[in-house]
Design a protein around this motif. Structure first.
Motif, PDB file in Angstrom:
ATOM      1  N   ASP A 193      -1.059   3.837  -8.648  1.00  0.00           N
ATOM      2  CA  ASP A 193      -1.054   2.561  -9.354  1.00  0.00           C
ATOM      3  C   ASP A 193      -0.808   1.453  -8.329  1.00  0.00           C
ATOM      4  O   ASP A 193       0.245   1.433  -7.680  1.00  0.00           O
ATOM      5  N   PRO A 194      -1.764   0.528  -8.143  1.00  0.00           N
ATOM      6  CA  PRO A 194      -1.652  -0.458  -7.061  1.00  0.00           C
ATOM      7  C   PRO A 194      -0.378  -1.284  -7.099  1.00  0.00           C
ATOM      8  O   PRO A 194       0.330  -1.397  -6.087  1.00  0.00           O
ATOM      9  N   ALA A 195      -0.065  -1.881  -8.240  1.00  0.00           N
ATOM     10  CA  ALA A 195       1.107  -2.756  -8.327  1.00  0.00           C
ATOM     11  C   ALA A 195       2.393  -1.975  -8.074  1.00  0.00           C
ATOM     12  O   ALA A 195       3.292  -2.443  -7.361  1.00  0.00           O
ATOM     13  N   ASP A 213      -5.544 -11.238  23.358  1.00  0.00           N
ATOM     14  CA  ASP A 213      -4.240 -11.888  23.226  1.00  0.00           C
ATOM     15  C   ASP A 213      -3.190 -10.994  22.562  1.00  0.00           C
ATOM     16  O   ASP A 213      -2.103 -11.456  22.223  1.00  0.00           O
ATOM     17  N   GLY A 214      -3.492  -9.720  22.356  1.00  0.00           N
ATOM     18  CA  GLY A 214      -2.493  -8.784  21.838  1.00  0.00           C
ATOM     19  C   GLY A 214      -2.263  -8.855  20.347  1.00  0.00           C
ATOM     20  O   GLY A 214      -1.354  -8.202  19.828  1.00  0.00           O
ATOM     21  N   ASN A 215      -3.076  -9.623  19.614  1.00  0.00           N
ATOM     22  CA  ASN A 215      -2.895  -9.796  18.168  1.00  0.00           C
ATOM     23  C   ASN A 215      -3.532  -8.629  17.413  1.00  0.00           C
ATOM     24  O   ASN A 215      -4.734  -8.414  17.482  1.00  0.00           O
ATOM     25  N   VAL A 216      -2.693  -7.902  16.676  1.00  0.00           N
ATOM     26  CA  VAL A 216      -3.145  -6.740  15.913  1.00  0.00           C
ATOM     27  C   VAL A 216      -3.009  -7.036  14.424  1.00  0.00           C
ATOM     28  O   VAL A 216      -1.944  -7.436  13.953  1.00  0.00           O
ATOM     29  N   HIS A 217      -4.104  -6.839  13.680  1.00  0.00           N
ATOM     30  CA  HIS A 217      -4.034  -6.867  12.226  1.00  0.00           C
ATOM     31  C   HIS A 217      -3.911  -5.407  11.792  1.00  0.00           C
ATOM     32  O   HIS A 217      -4.873  -4.633  11.885  1.00  0.00           O
ATOM     33  N   PHE A 218      -2.722  -5.056  11.342  1.00  0.00           N
ATOM     34  CA  PHE A 218      -2.363  -3.654  11.103  1.00  0.00           C
ATOM     35  C   PHE A 218      -2.217  -3.434   9.599  1.00  0.00           C
ATOM     36  O   PHE A 218      -1.316  -3.979   8.962  1.00  0.00           O
ATOM     37  N   HIS A 219      -3.111  -2.635   9.024  1.00  0.00           N
ATOM     38  CA  HIS A 219      -3.139  -2.404   7.587  1.00  0.00           C
ATOM     39  C   HIS A 219      -2.800  -0.952   7.275  1.00  0.00           C
ATOM     40  O   HIS A 219      -3.318  -0.031   7.923  1.00  0.00           O
ATOM     41  N   ALA A 225     -10.774  -4.813  -0.655  1.00  0.00           N
ATOM     42  CA  ALA A 225     -11.656  -4.255  -1.676  1.00  0.00           C
ATOM     43  C   ALA A 225     -11.571  -2.735  -1.735  1.00  0.00           C
ATOM     44  O   ALA A 225     -11.851  -2.130  -2.775  1.00  0.00           O
ATOM     45  N   ALA A 226     -11.169  -2.123  -0.633  1.00  0.00           N
ATOM     46  CA  ALA A 226     -11.093  -0.662  -0.586  1.00  0.00           C
ATOM     47  C   ALA A 226      -9.850  -0.126  -1.288  1.00  0.00           C
ATOM     48  O   ALA A 226      -9.741   1.080  -1.517  1.00  0.00           O
ATOM     49  N   GLY A 227      -8.929  -1.006  -1.650  1.00  0.00           N
ATOM     50  CA  GLY A 227      -7.724  -0.560  -2.336  1.00  0.00           C
ATOM     51  C   GLY A 227      -6.506  -1.290  -1.838  1.00  0.00           C
ATOM     52  O   GLY A 227      -6.560  -2.018  -0.831  1.00  0.00           O
ATOM     53  N   PRO A 228      -5.369  -1.127  -2.518  1.00  0.00           N
ATOM     54  CA  PRO A 228      -4.147  -1.830  -2.116  1.00  0.00           C
ATOM     55  C   PRO A 228      -3.707  -1.421  -0.711  1.00  0.00           C
ATOM     56  O   PRO A 228      -3.812  -0.254  -0.329  1.00  0.00           O
ATOM     57  N   ALA A 229      -3.240  -2.392   0.032  1.00  0.00           N
ATOM     58  CA  ALA A 229      -2.798  -2.122   1.396  1.00  0.00           C
ATOM     59  C   ALA A 229      -1.670  -3.070   1.759  1.00  0.00           C
ATOM     60  O   ALA A 229      -1.580  -4.185   1.228  1.00  0.00           O
ATOM     61  N   VAL A 230      -0.823  -2.625   2.652  1.00  0.00           N
ATOM     62  CA  VAL A 230       0.224  -3.474   3.212  1.00  0.00           C
ATOM     63  C   VAL A 230      -0.319  -3.987   4.538  1.00  0.00           C
ATOM     64  O   VAL A 230      -0.610  -3.196   5.442  1.00  0.00           O
ATOM     65  N   GLN A 231      -0.477  -5.305   4.642  1.00  0.00           N
ATOM     66  CA  GLN A 231      -1.123  -5.897   5.806  1.00  0.00           C
ATOM     67  C   GLN A 231      -0.097  -6.584   6.694  1.00  0.00           C
ATOM     68  O   GLN A 231       0.817  -7.255   6.207  1.00  0.00           O
ATOM     69  N   HIS A 232      -0.279  -6.432   7.999  1.00  0.00           N
ATOM     70  CA  HIS A 232       0.659  -6.996   8.961  1.00  0.00           C
ATOM     71  C   HIS A 232      -0.089  -7.767  10.042  1.00  0.00           C
ATOM     72  O   HIS A 232      -1.082  -7.274  10.587  1.00  0.00           O
ATOM     73  N   ASP A 233       0.389  -8.966  10.316  1.00  0.00           N
ATOM     74  CA  ASP A 233      -0.125  -9.786  11.421  1.00  0.00           C
ATOM     75  C   ASP A 233       0.922  -9.746  12.518  1.00  0.00           C
ATOM     76  O   ASP A 233       1.974 -10.365  12.414  1.00  0.00           O
TER      77      ASP A 233
END
Length: 481
Positions: free
Chosen positions: A400-402, A386-392, A342-350
């Protein structure tokens, strides 16, 4: 007449009109992934109600050389259950395979079909006086088959492990249409390769899971949830080690940066920060008691956190005084990804890194990403145990988001994944590879791993009919259109 049309006719002849739908409006919601990034096409969606029907459908698909994409709750974060865009495959929905065949609290086992929704299994186990100890934000939609196929994690991995550890047996239809029946849980079974575990995390590329025997845990007699303010992730890891050395009652240990919490508070109606002051980092900790003689979880957390305060590891802490307050704490945690979007476009990584490297990685990787891509803002939160990082990595203001996603996301992902590999980690912690990370796995995976993955796929599914284009790439199917 196309191969797909011939297959549809053959399935109707064998199993009746209700075995599938060709209604475009009914199929449409299942052709796009949960994030809206991948879009597919399918002439029909198969709707089996039994394992035997799945086997019949697969045998006919083999005969007509038409690929099948199995789909449960369609909650994949990596496009793992979206059919190809060229319409070459048919969807096979497991939603009507929704029975809990057996639940034995005494044996601590349940046999659930692939289409059983996780929340429904939670409720059935609770009625029987036990529980299924895996939960995640999509529990109201995610299905057992999909959770097994992606080796799902969630917030209780610290104590109970990923889905792999909770699977005691699997029933599945293999790519030749034969049925693998591994539902009987055998503590000792040395008949060669473990087919059940091979199917866990295979993302539907080796078999269509139709049911599974799952391990249950004792019901919780009490729980306590604490929100803790800390100076940095290193203090969080030190506290985790201190607590785990003192008790085995800690089930969840989440770490959240302060600015990410602020966005969640702004995002959720009527939400507020659990602590009165501001802190650079926060922890969400849950402890449980499963036996009458166990120390009360609230007293346990009060004692352990009091010691940590005296030792300087903790700046402030509060323990929920009611179930409603505990749920409010968890709603903040569960809303983090939505608040970031909701805060804006982001590249998300699991991603995941070794636990002992996670604190340093969260800080240094975020700084490195912001330096490499000026104007962006990088945040990291996740399951510290467990070392799991949600990295945004969020876009600069005003873009322009797209266009930004299209132009910048590939380079950002390459950069982040290179940092992960350098830290000895994995580019997929709990969401799978799907189609979104397939090329990155090919780029960064070891030759030995990739050769083994492709060899197993080729051996079990030589015509590449099961979920083609996911996880690993094989040659296309001849005569599929």
């Amino acid at each position: 007449m196309t191969a797909q049309t011939r297959l549809i006719h053959a399935i109707r002849e064998a199993l009746g009109e209700c075995s599938l739908t060709t209604d475009a409006d009914q199929i449409a919601p299942f052709l796009t992934d949960w994030r809206g990034r991948f879009h597919g096409a399918a002439a029909a969606m198969l709707l089996p109600t039994s394992t035997a029907e799945v086997a019949t459908m697969v045998r006919l698909a083999v005969e007509h050389r038409v690929p099948l994409v199995a789909q449960g709750g369609n909650t994949s974060m990596v496009g793992g259950a979206t059919p190809p865009a060229d319409g070459s495959a048919l969807l096979l929905s497991t939603r009507r395979l929704d029975r809990i065949r057996r639940l034995d609290a005494g044996a601590a086992l349940a046999v659930a079909e692939a289409g059983v929704i996780l929340q429904n299994l939670h409720e059935a186990a609770a009625e029987a006086g036990c529980r299924f100890p895996l939960t995640l934000g999509s529990r109201g939609t995610a299905t057992i088959g999909g959770l097994i196929s992606t080796n799902a994690g969630g917030t209780q991995v610290l104590r109970w492990g990923t889905m792999r550890r909770l699977v005691a047996g699997v029933e599945a239809v293999l790519p030749d249409g034969s049925i693998h029946d591994g539902l009987t849980p055998l503590p000792k079974d040395n008949r060669g390769y473990d087919i059940d575990q091979l199917l866990v995390g295979a993302e539907g590329t080796l078999g269509i899971i139709t049911a599974a025997t799952l391990r249950l845990a004792p019901a919780i007699l009490g729980r306590a949830v604490a929100w803790v303010g800390i100076a940095d992730p290193e203090a969080g890891l030190a506290l985790l080690r201190r607590m785990r050395g003192a008790t085995d009652a800690i089930e969840s240990f989440e770490i959240i940066p302060g600015d990410t919490l602020e966005r969640a508070v702004q995002y959720l109606p009527d939400a507020r920060s659990p602590l009165s002051g501001t802190h650079p980092w926060h922890l969400l900790i849950e402890a449980v008691a499963a036996t009458p003689e166990a120390e009360a979880p609230d007293a346990l957390l009060a004692r352990l956190l009091g010691d940590a305060l005296d030792a300087g590891l903790v700046a402030d802490a509060v323990i929920a005084t009611s179930e409603a307050q505990a749920e409010a704490f968890w709603r903040l945690r569960d809303s983090l990804s939505a608040a970031e979007r909701a805060a804006g476009p982001a590249v998300q990584h699991d991603i995941s890194v070794p636990v002992n490297r996670m604190p340093r990685f969260m800080v240094e990787a975020a700084a490195a990403a912001e330096a490499r891509f000026p104007g962006t803002h990088a945040t990291a939160f996740g399951h510290l145990g467990d070392g799991n990082v949600h990295f945004h990595v969020r876009a600069p203001a005003g873009v322009d988001p797209a266009r930004w996603i299209a132009e910048e996301a590939p380079g950002i992902t390459t950069f982040v994944h290179d940092l992960v590999v350098a830290a000895g980690g994995s580019i997929s912690a709990e969401h799978g590879i799907g189609q979104m990370k397939r090329d990155e796995l090919a780029r960064l995976g070891s030759p030995a791993r990739l050769a083994a993955l492709r060899g197993i796929k080729q051996g079990l599914d030589p015509m590449n009919l099961f979920n083609p284009g996911k996880l690993v790439t094989l040659a296309p199917v001849d005569g599929a259109k």
